[in-house]
Design a protein around this motif. Structure first.
Motif, PDB file in Angstrom:
ATOM      1  N   PHE A  56       0.830  -1.204   0.000  1.00  0.00           N
ATOM      2  CA  PHE A  56       0.000   0.000   0.000  1.00  0.00           C
ATOM      3  C   PHE A  56       0.867   1.257   0.000  1.00  0.00           C
ATOM      4  O   PHE A  56       0.626   2.201  -0.775  1.00  0.00           O
ATOM      5  CB  PHE A  56      -0.925   0.003   1.218  1.00  0.00           C
ATOM      6  N   LEU A  57       1.877   1.293   0.856  1.00  0.00           N
ATOM      7  CA  LEU A  57       2.714   2.492   0.965  1.00  0.00           C
ATOM      8  C   LEU A  57       3.477   2.780  -0.329  1.00  0.00           C
ATOM      9  O   LEU A  57       3.625   3.948  -0.718  1.00  0.00           O
ATOM     10  CB  LEU A  57       3.699   2.336   2.132  1.00  0.00           C
ATOM     11  N   THR A  97       4.113   6.157  -5.239  1.00  0.00           N
ATOM     12  CA  THR A  97       4.081   6.359  -6.687  1.00  0.00           C
ATOM     13  C   THR A  97       3.017   7.382  -7.059  1.00  0.00           C
ATOM     14  O   THR A  97       3.234   8.227  -7.948  1.00  0.00           O
ATOM     15  CB  THR A  97       3.803   5.022  -7.398  1.00  0.00           C
ATOM     16  N   HIS A  98       1.866   7.312  -6.421  1.00  0.00           N
ATOM     17  CA  HIS A  98       0.796   8.287  -6.666  1.00  0.00           C
ATOM     18  C   HIS A  98       1.281   9.694  -6.330  1.00  0.00           C
ATOM     19  O   HIS A  98       1.085  10.644  -7.114  1.00  0.00           O
ATOM     20  CB  HIS A  98      -0.422   7.899  -5.820  1.00  0.00           C
ATOM     21  N   LEU A  99       1.917   9.866  -5.192  1.00  0.00           N
ATOM     22  CA  LEU A  99       2.438  11.175  -4.797  1.00  0.00           C
ATOM     23  C   LEU A  99       3.515  11.653  -5.762  1.00  0.00           C
ATOM     24  O   LEU A  99       3.574  12.848  -6.104  1.00  0.00           O
ATOM     25  CB  LEU A  99       2.999  11.100  -3.371  1.00  0.00           C
ATOM     26  N   TYR A 125       5.658  12.951   0.171  1.00  0.00           N
ATOM     27  CA  TYR A 125       6.429  11.916  -0.533  1.00  0.00           C
ATOM     28  C   TYR A 125       7.640  11.492   0.302  1.00  0.00           C
ATOM     29  O   TYR A 125       7.944  10.291   0.414  1.00  0.00           O
ATOM     30  CB  TYR A 125       6.876  12.455  -1.886  1.00  0.00           C
ATOM     31  N   GLY A 126       8.331  12.471   0.892  1.00  0.00           N
ATOM     32  CA  GLY A 126       9.495  12.155   1.720  1.00  0.00           C
ATOM     33  C   GLY A 126       9.122  11.315   2.928  1.00  0.00           C
ATOM     34  O   GLY A 126       9.818  10.345   3.276  1.00  0.00           O
ATOM     35  N   ILE A 127       8.000  11.658   3.587  1.00  0.00           N
ATOM     36  CA  ILE A 127       7.541  10.879   4.743  1.00  0.00           C
ATOM     37  C   ILE A 127       7.188   9.463   4.317  1.00  0.00           C
ATOM     38  O   ILE A 127       7.545   8.478   4.986  1.00  0.00           O
ATOM     39  CB  ILE A 127       6.342  11.569   5.414  1.00  0.00           C
ATOM     40  N   THR A 128       6.485   9.339   3.174  1.00  0.00           N
ATOM     41  CA  THR A 128       6.107   8.013   2.677  1.00  0.00           C
ATOM     42  C   THR A 128       7.336   7.206   2.298  1.00  0.00           C
ATOM     43  O   THR A 128       7.392   5.989   2.527  1.00  0.00           O
ATOM     44  CB  THR A 128       5.164   8.150   1.458  1.00  0.00           C
ATOM     45  N   PHE A 129       8.337   7.875   1.742  1.00  0.00           N
ATOM     46  CA  PHE A 129       9.604   7.227   1.398  1.00  0.00           C
ATOM     47  C   PHE A 129      10.247   6.605   2.638  1.00  0.00           C
ATOM     48  O   PHE A 129      10.677   5.434   2.628  1.00  0.00           O
ATOM     49  CB  PHE A 129      10.529   8.266   0.756  1.00  0.00           C
ATOM     50  N   VAL A 130      10.274   7.369   3.726  1.00  0.00           N
ATOM     51  CA  VAL A 130      10.855   6.865   4.975  1.00  0.00           C
ATOM     52  C   VAL A 130      10.040   5.689   5.512  1.00  0.00           C
ATOM     53  O   VAL A 130      10.594   4.650   5.903  1.00  0.00           O
ATOM     54  CB  VAL A 130      10.931   7.996   6.021  1.00  0.00           C
ATOM     55  N   LEU A 131       8.714   5.834   5.522  1.00  0.00           N
ATOM     56  CA  LEU A 131       7.858   4.756   6.030  1.00  0.00           C
ATOM     57  C   LEU A 131       7.999   3.489   5.189  1.00  0.00           C
ATOM     58  O   LEU A 131       7.978   2.376   5.718  1.00  0.00           O
ATOM     59  CB  LEU A 131       6.403   5.215   6.049  1.00  0.00           C
ATOM     60  N   CYS A 132       8.139   3.665   3.879  1.00  0.00           N
ATOM     61  CA  CYS A 132       8.307   2.501   3.002  1.00  0.00           C
ATOM     62  C   CYS A 132       9.578   1.731   3.357  1.00  0.00           C
ATOM     63  O   CYS A 132       9.546   0.513   3.553  1.00  0.00           O
ATOM     64  CB  CYS A 132       8.362   2.937   1.534  1.00  0.00           C
ATOM     65  N   LEU A 133      10.698   2.442   3.431  1.00  0.00           N
ATOM     66  CA  LEU A 133      11.973   1.773   3.707  1.00  0.00           C
ATOM     67  C   LEU A 133      11.983   1.141   5.089  1.00  0.00           C
ATOM     68  O   LEU A 133      12.626   0.109   5.300  1.00  0.00           O
ATOM     69  CB  LEU A 133      13.128   2.762   3.579  1.00  0.00           C
ATOM     70  N   LEU A 134      11.255   1.758   6.037  1.00  0.00           N
ATOM     71  CA  LEU A 134      11.194   1.199   7.376  1.00  0.00           C
ATOM     72  C   LEU A 134      10.054   0.193   7.538  1.00  0.00           C
ATOM     73  O   LEU A 134       9.832  -0.327   8.625  1.00  0.00           O
ATOM     74  CB  LEU A 134      11.056   2.321   8.414  1.00  0.00           C
ATOM     75  N   SER A 135       9.320  -0.054   6.442  1.00  0.00           N
ATOM     76  CA  SER A 135       8.336  -1.142   6.471  1.00  0.00           C
ATOM     77  C   SER A 135       8.898  -2.388   5.809  1.00  0.00           C
ATOM     78  O   SER A 135       8.585  -3.511   6.193  1.00  0.00           O
ATOM     79  CB  SER A 135       7.033  -0.731   5.781  1.00  0.00           C
ATOM     80  N   HIS A 136       9.757  -2.194   4.796  1.00  0.00           N
ATOM     81  CA  HIS A 136      10.492  -3.306   4.189  1.00  0.00           C
ATOM     82  C   HIS A 136      11.610  -2.713   3.343  1.00  0.00           C
ATOM     83  O   HIS A 136      11.378  -1.821   2.525  1.00  0.00           O
ATOM     84  CB  HIS A 136       9.580  -4.167   3.315  1.00  0.00           C
ATOM     85  N   TYR A 137      12.821  -3.224   3.541  1.00  0.00           N
ATOM     86  CA  TYR A 137      13.966  -2.652   2.830  1.00  0.00           C
ATOM     87  C   TYR A 137      13.837  -2.756   1.312  1.00  0.00           C
ATOM     88  O   TYR A 137      14.317  -1.895   0.572  1.00  0.00           O
ATOM     89  CB  TYR A 137      15.257  -3.343   3.281  1.00  0.00           C
ATOM     90  N   LEU A 138      13.184  -3.822   0.825  1.00  0.00           N
ATOM     91  CA  LEU A 138      13.101  -4.004  -0.627  1.00  0.00           C
ATOM     92  C   LEU A 138      12.113  -3.065  -1.303  1.00  0.00           C
ATOM     93  O   LEU A 138      12.005  -3.071  -2.529  1.00  0.00           O
ATOM     94  CB  LEU A 138      12.752  -5.456  -0.961  1.00  0.00           C
ATOM     95  N   PHE A 154      13.760  16.977  -5.609  1.00  0.00           N
ATOM     96  CA  PHE A 154      13.716  15.542  -5.315  1.00  0.00           C
ATOM     97  C   PHE A 154      15.007  15.086  -4.640  1.00  0.00           C
ATOM     98  O   PHE A 154      14.981  14.208  -3.775  1.00  0.00           O
ATOM     99  CB  PHE A 154      13.469  14.742  -6.588  1.00  0.00           C
ATOM    100  N   ALA A 155      16.135  15.658  -5.046  1.00  0.00           N
ATOM    101  CA  ALA A 155      17.406  15.284  -4.426  1.00  0.00           C
ATOM    102  C   ALA A 155      17.409  15.636  -2.943  1.00  0.00           C
ATOM    103  O   ALA A 155      17.823  14.839  -2.094  1.00  0.00           O
ATOM    104  CB  ALA A 155      18.558  15.978  -5.146  1.00  0.00           C
ATOM    105  N   LEU A 156      16.905  16.825  -2.614  1.00  0.00           N
ATOM    106  CA  LEU A 156      16.853  17.239  -1.217  1.00  0.00           C
ATOM    107  C   LEU A 156      15.877  16.364  -0.418  1.00  0.00           C
ATOM    108  O   LEU A 156      16.151  15.990   0.730  1.00  0.00           O
ATOM    109  CB  LEU A 156      16.432  18.712  -1.121  1.00  0.00           C
ATOM    110  N   THR A 157      14.749  16.031  -1.052  1.00  0.00           N
ATOM    111  CA  THR A 157      13.770  15.165  -0.397  1.00  0.00           C
ATOM    112  C   THR A 157      14.364  13.785  -0.127  1.00  0.00           C
ATOM    113  O   THR A 157      14.210  13.227   0.962  1.00  0.00           O
ATOM    114  CB  THR A 157      12.502  15.030  -1.263  1.00  0.00           C
ATOM    115  N   ALA A 158      15.048  13.251  -1.144  1.00  0.00           N
ATOM    116  CA  ALA A 158      15.657  11.931  -0.989  1.00  0.00           C
ATOM    117  C   ALA A 158      16.749  11.940   0.077  1.00  0.00           C
ATOM    118  O   ALA A 158      16.839  11.013   0.897  1.00  0.00           O
ATOM    119  CB  ALA A 158      16.224  11.467  -2.326  1.00  0.00           C
TER     120      ALA A 158
END
Length: 603
Positions: free
Chosen positions: A183-184, A189-191, A212-225, A250-254
């Motif tokens: 889901f995340l 991708t939608h964001l 998007y940045g918050i979702t990026f963090v949550l994604c990586l901390l939900s599963h590394y892959l 995007f670079a700063l967000t990442a």
């Protein structure tokens, strides 16, 4: 390439109003999705990974390395639920995550910890977040397609396929991070696309970038892959984005997101991740070279080109609901080849005549005959051979849909969908070659692609029903065959008899540890003692060492369901490894609470 917004693009970006009919249909689809996921979600006992989920979410290390004072204190001969449930420190949660899940999924465990605080710790309860996230996937697929591909019909079809997708249903029945991660990543991708849209319309995407940045963090901390999805985002950015300001944003967000995630790797449970991954790569590579067939870890083969291709073929086919279960050894490679050759012949006829409203009778007859012409040549003919014959035609229809229904401004989005559909699996294959074994080539690690493959399949189905009636009827019959196969697959999933999705060919019983806890609560009286079986342990590495040579797992898993304030006297019984026994204090009578019968009831 992104260019200045045109009147047509501005029109495309306007919100679409939801009609009463569409609103009712998407509500019914979501109810269907919820019902399919809720059905039997708590019927079967927890499998191994779910057991680890339970203890990690409570800050407990399986086999008790952070429970020395409960189980391993010299001279201490018993323990109680009150001692087992003593308050945990944050360091306990980190150690549990390190030892039991290589520091993976802390965001999911935080969600589950909160959920358990609110709703309790039953099998049904701990699986319910997966049910909810998996249901939300169908709703988000609808919003994604409706907004970005501008087709209400396609959005509804995509949501329906997401609702009935066996992969989503099976993983919604697991108290694991997968449904949340799927889901995340779709939300991310939608964001991502909304940010590009905002910028194209010369509006500030700052808030979307933060989301998007918050979702990026949550994604990586939900599963590394989940990183494989963001790799797809990066590839799309390289191909189509030419604005320096957007690159910088995007670079700063990442960088900000990676900075936050790095805190987990530096100070938290991720600090041992890379060390453990390196150990696992060496461990499974050794199995692949020395004992690939009987190691107890399934089939682990050396990562040769043939082995990787063979292992990945069912992974590729099962990504698409149209080809689910079609490409595997049981079907037979010769049968697959015969089917595809016949399919190319059927495609030759179809591509020449599909635009005609009135077909020559022989064309339809020949097209139909090709669908079943291989039956005399197949070894053990199956209904799915007919579906394989139709695959070249279905692929052609996807191309036709793109040509006819996708505007030039949306073509880059189709490339993006294709990247998202294949990059996660390609990453697994690359890692397989790098690590030297095939152990990691498994569907759940490429499951992030499923939301996008259902969209591609929906395009094919949409095009089928725009065909002349004659071709439509034949292909509809083929689709009915595949619908029957999907229904049969769902039946085996609900029956807990599909190793591909449930990991079991023989159905599990209800959770024996939960049942044991209920029986202890009913039968225990002051002065009684509960004895737990204890299996001899053989640690394979430092992570698994617990400073105690016998397993306490059955005691831990049973105590999860006992009252937290109870003072039941409990001991480990190292003289036997099968039974939980209640010893009555007054008479010394021994009552068997549960007999695991070796590994029969330990999943």
């Amino acid at each position: 390439m992104l260019t200045q917004s045109t009147p047509l693009q501005a029109e495309l970006n306007k919100p679409m109003a939801i009609s009463n009919r569409s609103g009712l249909l998407i509500l019914l689809i979501l109810l269907l999705a919820f019902g399919l996921r809720l059905y039997k979600s708590g019927a079967y006992g927890l499998y191994l990974d779910e057991k680890y989920t339970m203890v990690i979410s409570q800050g407990i290390v399986m086999e008790g390395s952070n429970q020395h004072d409960v189980f391993f204190t010299p001279g201490k001969t018993y323990f109680t639920p009150r001692e087992f449930w003593k308050p945990k420190m944050f360091s306990d949660f980190i150690e549990a995550n390190i030892r039991n899940d290589i520091g993976n999924s802390p965001a999911y465990y935080a969600v589950l910890w909160t959920w358990i605080k609110l709703f309790g710790i039953t099998d049904f309860s701990v699986r319910f977040p997966s049910v909810l996230f998996s249901t939300l996937i169908a709703g988000l697929v609808y919003l994604f397609v409706r907004h970005h591909l501008r087709s209400e019909t396609l959005a509804l079809m995509s949501a329906f396929l997401a609702a009935v997708e066996p992969f989503f249903i099976a993983y919604s029945h697991m108290a694991r991070n997968y449904s949340m991660s799927f889901f995340l990543t779709l939300l991310a991708t939608h964001l991502f696309l909304l940010i590009l849209e905002k910028d194209k319309n010369r509006k500030s995407p700052t808030r979307l970038l933060i989301a998007y940045g918050i979702t990026f963090v949550l994604c990586l901390l939900s599963h590394y892959l989940t990183l494989t999805v963001f790799l797809s985002h990066g590839l799309y950015f390289l191909l189509y984005v030419r604005k320096p300001k957007l690159w910088l944003a995007f670079a700063l967000t990442a960088l900000a997101g990676l900075g936050l995630v790095s805190l987990w790797f530096i100070f938290g449970g991720g600090s041992y991740t890379f060390q453990t991954l390196a150990y696992q790569a060496k461990f499974y590579r050794n199995i692949a070279l020395t004992n690939p067939y009987n190691s107890g870890f399934g089939l682990v083969l050396p990562a040769t080109l043939f082995n990787v291709a063979e292992r990945s073929m069912p992974i590729w086919s099962d990504l698409f609901i149209l080809t689910n279960s079609l490409f595997h050894k049981a079907v037979g490679y010769r049968n697959i080849l015969v089917s595809l050759v016949l399919g190319l012949g059927a495609l030759g006829l179809f591509s020449r005549y599909y635009t005609r409203r009135h077909l020559p009778w022989w064309v339809l007859g020949a097209f139909t005959a090709l669908m079943v012409a291989g039956l005399p040549f197949y070894i053990a003919p199956r209904p799915n051979h007919v579906v394989i014959v139709a695959i070249p035609t279905f692929c052609y229809l996807l191309v036709v849909y793109i040509r006819q229904s996708v505007r030039p401004e949306q073509r880059s989005l189709l490339v993006f969908l294709l990247l998202l559909a294949v990059v996660p699996t390609l990453f697994l294959l690359l890692m397989s070659f790098r690590n030297g074994h095939t152990y990691g080539i498994t569907q759940r690690y490429s499951g992030f692609s499923f939301p996008y493959t259902v969209i591609l399949v929906s395009m094919i189905l949409y095009q089928v029903y725009r065909l002349p009636n004659a071709f439509k009827v034949v292909l509809s019959l083929v689709l009915l065959v595949q619908a029957y196969l999907i229904g049969s697959l769902l039946h085996t999933i609900y029956s807990d008899r599909d190793p591909k999705y449930t990991y079991f060919a023989k159905p599990r019983t209800p959770n024996p540890h939960y049942l044991s806890a209920q029986r202890i609560r009913e039968a225990y009286a002051p002065g009684d003692t509960v004895l737990y079986p204890s299996i001899r342990l053989y640690a394979r590495d430092e992570i698994e060492k617990t400073f105690w040579p016998f397993s306490i797992q059955d005691a831990q898993l049973t105590n999860l369901y006992l009252p937290k304030e109870a003072d039941y006297i409990q001991r480990m019984d190292t003289t036997q490894s099968d039974r939980i026994i209640l010893v009555k204090g007054r008479t010394g009578q021994k009552i068997t609470i549960f007999d695991f019968e070796g590994t029969t009831y330990r999943y």
